[in-house]
Motif scaffolding. Structure first.
Motif, PDB file in Angstrom:
ATOM      1  N   LEU A  61       0.863  -1.185   0.000  1.00  0.00           N
ATOM      2  CA  LEU A  61       0.000   0.000   0.000  1.00  0.00           C
ATOM      3  C   LEU A  61       0.901   1.237   0.000  1.00  0.00           C
ATOM      4  O   LEU A  61       1.525   1.573   1.002  1.00  0.00           O
ATOM      5  CB  LEU A  61      -0.927  -0.004   1.222  1.00  0.00           C
ATOM      6  CG  LEU A  61      -1.951   1.129   1.317  1.00  0.00           C
ATOM      7  CD1 LEU A  61      -2.911   1.084   0.135  1.00  0.00           C
ATOM      8  CD2 LEU A  61      -2.711   1.039   2.634  1.00  0.00           C
ATOM      9  N   ARG A 113      -2.748   6.387   0.570  1.00  0.00           N
ATOM     10  CA  ARG A 113      -4.180   6.267   0.851  1.00  0.00           C
ATOM     11  C   ARG A 113      -4.724   7.643   1.236  1.00  0.00           C
ATOM     12  O   ARG A 113      -4.001   8.493   1.765  1.00  0.00           O
ATOM     13  CB  ARG A 113      -4.433   5.245   1.961  1.00  0.00           C
ATOM     14  CG  ARG A 113      -3.785   5.625   3.280  1.00  0.00           C
ATOM     15  CD  ARG A 113      -4.090   4.616   4.354  1.00  0.00           C
ATOM     16  NE  ARG A 113      -3.525   5.034   5.627  1.00  0.00           N
ATOM     17  CZ  ARG A 113      -3.785   4.447   6.796  1.00  0.00           C
ATOM     18  NH1 ARG A 113      -4.591   3.383   6.832  1.00  0.00           N
ATOM     19  NH2 ARG A 113      -3.236   4.891   7.910  1.00  0.00           N
ATOM     20  N   ASP A 114      -6.006   7.816   1.009  1.00  0.00           N
ATOM     21  CA  ASP A 114      -6.634   9.113   1.317  1.00  0.00           C
ATOM     22  C   ASP A 114      -8.131   8.903   1.450  1.00  0.00           C
ATOM     23  O   ASP A 114      -8.707   7.993   0.827  1.00  0.00           O
ATOM     24  CB  ASP A 114      -6.340  10.131   0.214  1.00  0.00           C
ATOM     25  CG  ASP A 114      -6.838  11.520   0.593  1.00  0.00           C
ATOM     26  OD1 ASP A 114      -6.909  11.809   1.803  1.00  0.00           O
ATOM     27  OD2 ASP A 114      -7.178  12.286  -0.324  1.00  0.00           O
ATOM     28  N   ILE A 174     -12.741   7.009  -0.671  1.00  0.00           N
ATOM     29  CA  ILE A 174     -11.427   6.553  -0.202  1.00  0.00           C
ATOM     30  C   ILE A 174     -10.619   6.114  -1.423  1.00  0.00           C
ATOM     31  O   ILE A 174     -11.100   5.341  -2.266  1.00  0.00           O
ATOM     32  CB  ILE A 174     -11.560   5.389   0.799  1.00  0.00           C
ATOM     33  CG1 ILE A 174     -12.345   5.841   2.037  1.00  0.00           C
ATOM     34  CG2 ILE A 174     -10.182   4.856   1.193  1.00  0.00           C
ATOM     35  CD1 ILE A 174     -12.606   4.723   3.016  1.00  0.00           C
ATOM     36  N   SER A 175      -9.387   6.596  -1.518  1.00  0.00           N
ATOM     37  CA  SER A 175      -8.486   6.227  -2.612  1.00  0.00           C
ATOM     38  C   SER A 175      -7.237   5.571  -2.038  1.00  0.00           C
ATOM     39  O   SER A 175      -6.801   5.904  -0.931  1.00  0.00           O
ATOM     40  CB  SER A 175      -8.121   7.459  -3.451  1.00  0.00           C
ATOM     41  OG  SER A 175      -7.440   8.412  -2.648  1.00  0.00           O
ATOM     42  N   ALA A 176      -6.689   4.640  -2.783  1.00  0.00           N
ATOM     43  CA  ALA A 176      -5.472   3.924  -2.348  1.00  0.00           C
ATOM     44  C   ALA A 176      -4.665   3.546  -3.580  1.00  0.00           C
ATOM     45  O   ALA A 176      -5.215   3.255  -4.647  1.00  0.00           O
ATOM     46  CB  ALA A 176      -5.832   2.679  -1.546  1.00  0.00           C
ATOM     47  N   THR A 177      -3.329   3.578  -3.422  1.00  0.00           N
ATOM     48  CA  THR A 177      -2.412   3.173  -4.480  1.00  0.00           C
ATOM     49  C   THR A 177      -1.731   1.879  -4.032  1.00  0.00           C
ATOM     50  O   THR A 177      -1.091   1.840  -2.969  1.00  0.00           O
ATOM     51  CB  THR A 177      -1.361   4.245  -4.762  1.00  0.00           C
ATOM     52  OG1 THR A 177      -2.035   5.468  -5.117  1.00  0.00           O
ATOM     53  CG2 THR A 177      -0.446   3.815  -5.900  1.00  0.00           C
ATOM     54  N   ILE A 194     -11.996  -2.374   4.364  1.00  0.00           N
ATOM     55  CA  ILE A 194     -11.872  -0.995   4.877  1.00  0.00           C
ATOM     56  C   ILE A 194     -12.499  -0.959   6.265  1.00  0.00           C
ATOM     57  O   ILE A 194     -13.659  -1.357   6.450  1.00  0.00           O
ATOM     58  CB  ILE A 194     -12.561   0.006   3.937  1.00  0.00           C
ATOM     59  CG1 ILE A 194     -11.902  -0.038   2.553  1.00  0.00           C
ATOM     60  CG2 ILE A 194     -12.484   1.423   4.511  1.00  0.00           C
ATOM     61  CD1 ILE A 194     -12.579   0.840   1.536  1.00  0.00           C
ATOM     62  N   ASP A 210      -8.506   2.260   8.072  1.00  0.00           N
ATOM     63  CA  ASP A 210      -7.434   1.295   7.767  1.00  0.00           C
ATOM     64  C   ASP A 210      -7.873   0.465   6.578  1.00  0.00           C
ATOM     65  O   ASP A 210      -9.046   0.141   6.403  1.00  0.00           O
ATOM     66  CB  ASP A 210      -7.166   0.392   8.984  1.00  0.00           C
ATOM     67  CG  ASP A 210      -6.113  -0.649   8.695  1.00  0.00           C
ATOM     68  OD1 ASP A 210      -6.446  -1.858   8.644  1.00  0.00           O
ATOM     69  OD2 ASP A 210      -4.935  -0.264   8.505  1.00  0.00           O
ATOM     70  N   ILE A 211      -6.890   0.098   5.723  1.00  0.00           N
ATOM     71  CA  ILE A 211      -7.156  -0.707   4.531  1.00  0.00           C
ATOM     72  C   ILE A 211      -6.331  -1.983   4.624  1.00  0.00           C
ATOM     73  O   ILE A 211      -5.112  -1.945   4.860  1.00  0.00           O
ATOM     74  CB  ILE A 211      -6.819   0.062   3.239  1.00  0.00           C
ATOM     75  CG1 ILE A 211      -7.701   1.295   3.114  1.00  0.00           C
ATOM     76  CG2 ILE A 211      -6.976  -0.834   2.019  1.00  0.00           C
ATOM     77  CD1 ILE A 211      -7.411   2.142   1.876  1.00  0.00           C
TER      78      ILE A 211
END
Length: 265
Positions: free
Chosen positions: A171, A174-175, A188-191, A207, A261-262
């Protein structure tokens, strides 16, 4: 054997040697008279008391003897036997045909082993295929055997089952923010980057929203088809070393949610 003197009637025991010395003529040891011992020769004595032994009548014609035991050859016969050429010995094996061992057809004596070798090879291949299928995930995930398996399957056009290793998903960022168009929702965005050496299927994203004390107040579990609209990308999976941005829409639990948290499955 026994014989009797005809003068004094004395009975004597004689043997063959005594009889042969004078052709049966002996001298009485009692009265000194000479007599023919064969005339009264007997194998056994009659029961006592007896006076005279029975006398044998003289044979009119001498008996013939036919059982020849040995006859020495004279000088003429011996010389003729020496000059006569010896007859060749009869070969009892003259008509016997013997094939030498080295001249035999070796293919007839050699056992056929190739059927057993083929059967063993087939069984070995079947066992290897079963082991490879049972250990397919570790083989594909291994950095040494994984590329070999992928190239082999690419040649024969066999699809490889996806191997999942969420430990290799990194990860990067994240935002979270309020959804700009949907009221009461969060965006929610995550790379995510795939650090594995093989293609991974898209993970199941978990999530969790928590309050100020770290207590989870809301949780959402999203399958890949819920956050991906691209069907081809869904079937293609996450390539090794590739990074992608994911966007999730979740319900806003209110002002109590101050952290998130992801996780991946």
């Amino acid at each position: 054997m026994y014989t009797q003197c005809p003068e004094c009637l004395s009975v004597f025991s004689v043997d063959a040697r005594t009889l042969a010395q004078a052709h049966g003529f002996v001298m009485c040891g009692h009265c000194g008279a000479g007599f023919d011992s064969i005339a009264t020769l007997a194998d056994q004595l009659p029961a006592e008391p007896f006076t005279e032994l029975p006398s044998h009548e003289p044979a009119v014609e001498p008996p013939h003897v036919n059982a020849v035991v040995y006859r020495p050859r004279n000088e003429a016969e011996a010389e003729a036997a020496e000059n006569e050429a010896p007859a060749p010995p009869q070969d009892i094996f003259a008509d016997l045909v013997v094939t030498p061992r080295f001249a035999r057809d070796k293919r007839m004596d050699r056992p056929r082993r190739w059927p057993w070798l083929v059967a063993c090879l087939l069984l070995f291949l079947v066992l290897a295929a079963q082991l490879a299928w049972a250990l397919r995930d570790p083989l594909i995930a291994d950095p040494t055997t994984g590329p070999i398996v992928q190239e082999a399957c690419a040649l024969v056009h066999c699809p490889l089952p996806p191997v999942r290793d969420v430990g290799k998903l990194q990860l990067l960022a994240r935002d979270v923010q309020t959804h700009p168009t949907v009221p009461g929702a969060l965006l929610i965005s995550a790379t995510v980057r795939n650090d594995a050496a093989f293609v991974q299927p898209w993970p199941v994203v978990i999530i969790r929203l928590s309050d100020g004390n770290g207590k989870v107040i809301a949780m959402r579990r999203l399958n890949p088809y819920e956050y991906l609209d691209d069907t081809e990308a869904l079937h293609r999976g996450l390539a090794p070393g590739a990074a992608t941005a994911l966007v999730f829409e979740v319900e806003d639990p209110g002002h109590q949610a101050v952290g998130f948290d992801i996780g991946f499955e």
